[in-house]
Design an enzyme around this catalytic site. Sequence first.
Site, mmCIF file in Angstrom:
data_model
loop_
_atom_site.group_PDB
_atom_site.id
_atom_site.type_symbol
_atom_site.label_atom_id
_atom_site.label_comp_id
_atom_site.label_asym_id
_atom_site.label_seq_id
_atom_site.Cartn_x
_atom_site.Cartn_y
_atom_site.Cartn_z
ATOM 1 C CE1 TYR A 120 -2.018 7.542 -1.562
ATOM 2 C CE2 TYR A 120 -2.958 5.189 -2.254
ATOM 3 C CZ TYR A 120 -1.769 5.921 -1.849
ATOM 4 O OH TYR A 120 -0.268 5.554 -2.292
ATOM 5 N NE ARG A 132 2.190 10.390 -4.342
ATOM 6 C CZ ARG A 132 2.386 9.610 -3.834
ATOM 7 N NH1 ARG A 132 3.240 10.385 -3.043
ATOM 8 N NH2 ARG A 132 1.869 8.670 -3.487
ATOM 9 C CE1 TYR A 172 1.960 -1.321 -3.959
ATOM 10 C CE2 TYR A 172 0.501 0.152 -3.760
ATOM 11 C CZ TYR A 172 1.707 -0.705 -3.018
ATOM 12 O OH TYR A 172 2.227 -0.664 -1.210
ATOM 13 N NE ARG A 230 7.256 0.243 -1.036
ATOM 14 C CZ ARG A 230 5.674 -0.153 -1.065
ATOM 15 N NH1 ARG A 230 5.045 0.496 0.031
ATOM 16 N NH2 ARG A 230 5.069 -0.950 -1.353
ATOM 17 C CD GLU A 284 1.095 4.457 5.565
ATOM 18 O OE1 GLU A 284 0.083 4.363 4.450
ATOM 19 O OE2 GLU A 284 1.842 5.712 5.625
HETATM 20 C C1 3EB Z 1 2.087 1.705 0.635
HETATM 21 O O1 3EB Z 1 2.497 0.228 0.968
HETATM 22 C C2 3EB Z 1 0.667 2.303 1.802
HETATM 23 O O2 3EB Z 1 1.234 7.372 -1.139
HETATM 24 O O3 3EB Z 1 3.291 8.187 -0.618
HETATM 25 C C3 3EB Z 1 3.145 4.554 2.221
HETATM 26 C C4 3EB Z 1 3.637 5.044 2.059
HETATM 27 C C5 3EB Z 1 1.573 4.598 1.047
HETATM 28 C C6 3EB Z 1 3.713 6.494 0.799
HETATM 29 C C7 3EB Z 1 2.070 7.652 0.151
HETATM 30 C C8 3EB Z 1 1.214 5.419 0.282
HETATM 31 C C9 3EB Z 1 2.251 6.420 0.618
HETATM 32 O O4 3EB Z 1 1.226 1.449 -1.171
HETATM 33 C C10 3EB Z 1 0.315 3.511 1.692
#
Ligand code: 3EB
Length: 334
Positions: free
Chosen positions: A143, A150, A203, A216, A322
């Site tokens: 990942y 990306r 992050y 989000r 998820e």
């Molecule tokens: C998170 O909130 C959970 O890498 O495109 C959620 C939605 C998550 C999209 C992405 C990853 C992605 O980090 C993981």
Amino acid sequence: MVLQFLSSQSVVSRETGGELGGALVGEPPNGAIPVWPVQRIFAPLLGATSAVVHETWRVDMPVMSGHCEGIVWRKAGGLLFGVIELDEADFKASPDCSSLQAASAEAYRRIFRLLDTEQVPHLWRVWNYLAEINLDTQGLERYRQFNIGRQDAFLEFHRGATGNVPAACAIGLVGGPLSIAFMAGETPAAPVENPRQVSAYNYPADYGPRSPTFSRAALAYLPDQELLFISGTASIVGHQTVHPGDAVGQCREAMANIEAVLAESKRQCRSQPFELGELSYRVYVRQAGDFPAIRETLALLIGQAEIVYVQADICRQDLLLEIEAMASHTLGNR
Ligand code: 3EB
């Protein structure tokens, strides 16, 4: 133009007009698969009466079809839906770039080139699927390799990797190619963030050398319609996973996050506020054994909503589920 989202457990491979694209979730079907762009998500459905669900985006006007650099796409009324599948084996690994990282960067480069050419530059929503998402290779979880590729492509095309980024999900399957579906528009979507969570693009480095590039949620607009795309939402508060090992706790926390995103979208939306009970949901469950408890928990929280459950891996080893969702409202312009 009106964009419609349809979900069906019976086979829908015959074209009746206006199909823009869609997804096929479940077992590989026996019969023909549609000629329009369809993302194939081969992962077990949970609690379903059929082995496969067909999801289709349809518009009430003629569509234009094309393919370019491995992307199959359709376009109508300022809206483009496309799917690209890349076999990682076609990309050479080097010590500082895995084949998955290279394939991820290339997939996004091709998408951005197509969007520029077709003059639908704004990415609204992206659906990412990759094999063995939690596996470490070359010293890095896959990942995290995907995230590097990306983000590189976003930066290379001067799109920026923070703020105005699409809604998305990134999900792990047992095998198969890197598969990316996307919806893009002539007009920009408005990103929505969650005050309970650090924006994913911010992050800290504990979660990988590059942050994930997604918002989000996104509010997107057609002339008479407002669409809400809620990204894959998990049991993360701040930037940390909460309720490790507790599927029901994670389910409640993920829904608290979706409620927070809905509250934020309420401040930005142009139509009536979107509500939990009107959304279409897709729920990814890591361990099939957790499914009954998750279904029960969601039944109490959202009642009769349309929910497709899929067994798949989530992008952090400690995440057990998820939840993603979307909805559409008509705008009373005329
Ligand atoms: C998170 O909130 C959970 O890498 O495109 C959620 C939605 C998550 C999209 C992405 C990853 C992605 O980090 C993981």
